[in-house]
Design an enzyme around this catalytic site. Structure first.
Site, PDB file in Angstrom:
ATOM      1  N   TYR A 132      74.751   4.755  21.199  1.00 57.63           N
ATOM      2  CA  TYR A 132      75.993   4.045  20.894  1.00 57.63           C
ATOM      3  C   TYR A 132      76.902   4.963  20.093  1.00 57.63           C
ATOM      4  O   TYR A 132      76.455   5.633  19.165  1.00 57.63           O
ATOM      5  CB  TYR A 132      75.687   2.785  20.068  1.00 57.63           C
ATOM      6  CG  TYR A 132      76.938   2.060  19.618  1.00 57.63           C
ATOM      7  CD1 TYR A 132      77.473   1.037  20.391  1.00 57.63           C
ATOM      8  CD2 TYR A 132      77.603   2.428  18.446  1.00 57.63           C
ATOM      9  CE1 TYR A 132      78.637   0.382  19.996  1.00 57.63           C
ATOM     10  CE2 TYR A 132      78.765   1.787  18.057  1.00 57.63           C
ATOM     11  CZ  TYR A 132      79.276   0.763  18.836  1.00 57.63           C
ATOM     12  OH  TYR A 132      80.428   0.128  18.451  1.00 57.63           O
ATOM     13  N   GLU A 153      85.109   2.822  22.147  1.00 54.46           N
ATOM     14  CA  GLU A 153      83.652   2.657  22.082  1.00 54.46           C
ATOM     15  C   GLU A 153      82.987   3.135  23.365  1.00 54.46           C
ATOM     16  O   GLU A 153      83.483   2.878  24.460  1.00 54.46           O
ATOM     17  CB  GLU A 153      83.339   1.168  21.861  1.00 54.46           C
ATOM     18  CG  GLU A 153      81.860   0.847  21.722  1.00 54.46           C
ATOM     19  CD  GLU A 153      81.619  -0.666  21.704  1.00 54.46           C
ATOM     20  OE1 GLU A 153      81.382  -1.199  20.614  1.00 54.46           O
ATOM     21  OE2 GLU A 153      81.666  -1.302  22.776  1.00 54.46           O
TER      22      GLU A 153
END
Ligand code: GDP
Ligand code: MN
Length: 378
Positions: free
Chosen positions: A101, A189
């Site tokens: 992530y 993101e």
């Protein structure tokens, strides 16, 4: 402003990030064609403004073009968290060994961009934050200095045990940060940032949210807007100089001034009703504006009654009344209407409405109560 994954990926590609190949399809047959072109297994992915698509069945691995077509057919008819799927992204499947992530978001409390990185990629970061907060590396960037080279390295070293690999990969977080600041994003993101069997990193899911207040600086990005259900009405209202927010109730409100609009919604609630919207027609409202407001309000099929609550100051009550009359002549309203018009030129307004079906009331409370009764068929 929310972007779709394929749009976010396009921007990331322009910033030099390693994005897996992909093209968008709106028909199952096109999905099949794209998959055939790629000649590899592909991912078929719903393009909607929400995450958690995988869990909802909106992300599928297709081994053949026929499978891609079938998955596309299924996904194109779906609704995910109430967002209808109108496009699918057909992406060359990455052979994923591990998911990471990586994101940059604006931390309003700290007034700085915040970079987050985690080895627990793939799932919602909120879930990781709840279950294993220590698994998220956080680094705040001083916006004056920007992301410094040692900080980029520090982030990547938190993800990978192989130090050399981490240092070589620092350009990924640098590019993401550059995108974040140059596009005036609120969120940029990558989840997952996928490591394949060959030891290469890939952007396999991308999310970018842009700051609406900065869009005037990015005409090219503004064009990427794909309004969500309901949002098109908000935009049409904005263009007409109105503030409109759809809500879930059934009493349509037409009010001048944001404060009065809030008070009107409060009163409706107090007497047991549910407002269908917040609608501020603003000061100095012309008949055209009122007509436009009604036309937007009527797109909402839950509206059962319309309540005009106008406090005439700069706004003239007779202008509003004329707008209402014009609207009743130019479109079929077919709903009961209650009007409280008080202040500048209220006598004239009363005259204008005299022979119309609009029900006059003296006070806000009376208007709210009457509107609720009418909505209930009394
Ligand atoms: P989200 O559920 O909306 O976040 O959609 P994602 O694009 O993140 O996809 C969900 C999951 O599908 C990912 O966490 C991966 O496990 C898997 N996935 C996505 N892209 C690929 C890919 O290219 N190859 C493989 N093998 N799995 C993928
Ligand atoms: Mn994801």
């Amino acid at each position: 402003m929310n972007l779709h994954e394929y749009q976010a990926k396009q921007i990331m590609r322009e910033y030099g990030l390693p994005v897996q190949g992909g093209r968008v399809a709106t028909k199952p047959k096109d999905a099949e064609k794209i998959a055939r072109d790629y000649g590899n297994p592909v991912m078929v992915k719903a393009q909607v403004h929400t995450g958690g698509r995988g869990k909802a069945g909106g992300v599928k691995y297709a081994k053949t073009p026929d499978e891609a077509e079938n998955y596309a057919r299924g996904i194109l008819g779906m609704r995910i968290k109430n967002f209808p799927v109108k496009k699918v992204l057909i992406a060359k499947a990455v052979d994923i060994k591990k998911e990471y992530y990586l994101s940059v978001i604006m931390d309003r409390d700290k007034k700085s961009p915040l970079i987050m990185a985690s080895r627990e990629g793939g799932m919602d970061i909120e879930e990781v934050a709840r279950r294993k907060p220590k698994a998220i590396k956080k680094l705040w960037v001083d916006p004056v200095y920007g992301l410094l080279p040692h900080q980029a390295k520090e982030i990547m070293l938190s993800l990978f045990d192989d130090g050399k690999f981490a240092l070589r990969s620092a350009n990924i977080v640098e590019a993401l940060y550059r995108l974040f600041t140059e596009c005036d994003a609120q969120i940029a993101e990558i989840n997952p940032l996928a490591l394949d069997d060959g030891g290469k990193l890939w952007v396999t899911d991308a999310k970018v949210v842009l700051d609406d207040n900065a869009l005037s600086r990015h005409p090219k990005l503004e064009k990427l807007r794909d309004p969500d259900p309901g949002e098109d009405k908000e935009l049409a209202a904005k263009e007409a100089g109105l503030s409109y927010i759809p809500l879930s109730g059934y009493i349509g409100c037409v009010v001048n001034g944001a404060g009065l609009a809030m008070a009107t919604m409060d009163l409706i609630k107090k007497y047991g009703g549910e407002p269908a919207n917040f609608l501020d027609i603003g000061g100095s409202s012309s008949p055209e504006k009122v007509e436009k407001a009604l036309s937007i309000l009527l797109l909402d099929k839950n509206v059962r009654v319309i309540f005009f609550n106008i406090f005439g100051g700069i706004t003239r009550c007779d202008d509003v009344a004329s707008g209402v009359i014009r609207a009743t002549e130019s479109m079929k309203i077919g709903l009961p209407m209650v009007a409280r018009l008080t202040g500048t030129n209220e006598d004239e307004a009363r005259q204008i409405l005299k022979n119309s079906p609009i029900i006059p009331v003296q006070s806000m409370s009376e208007g709210a109560i009457r509107a609720i009764e009418l909505a209930k068929g009394n």
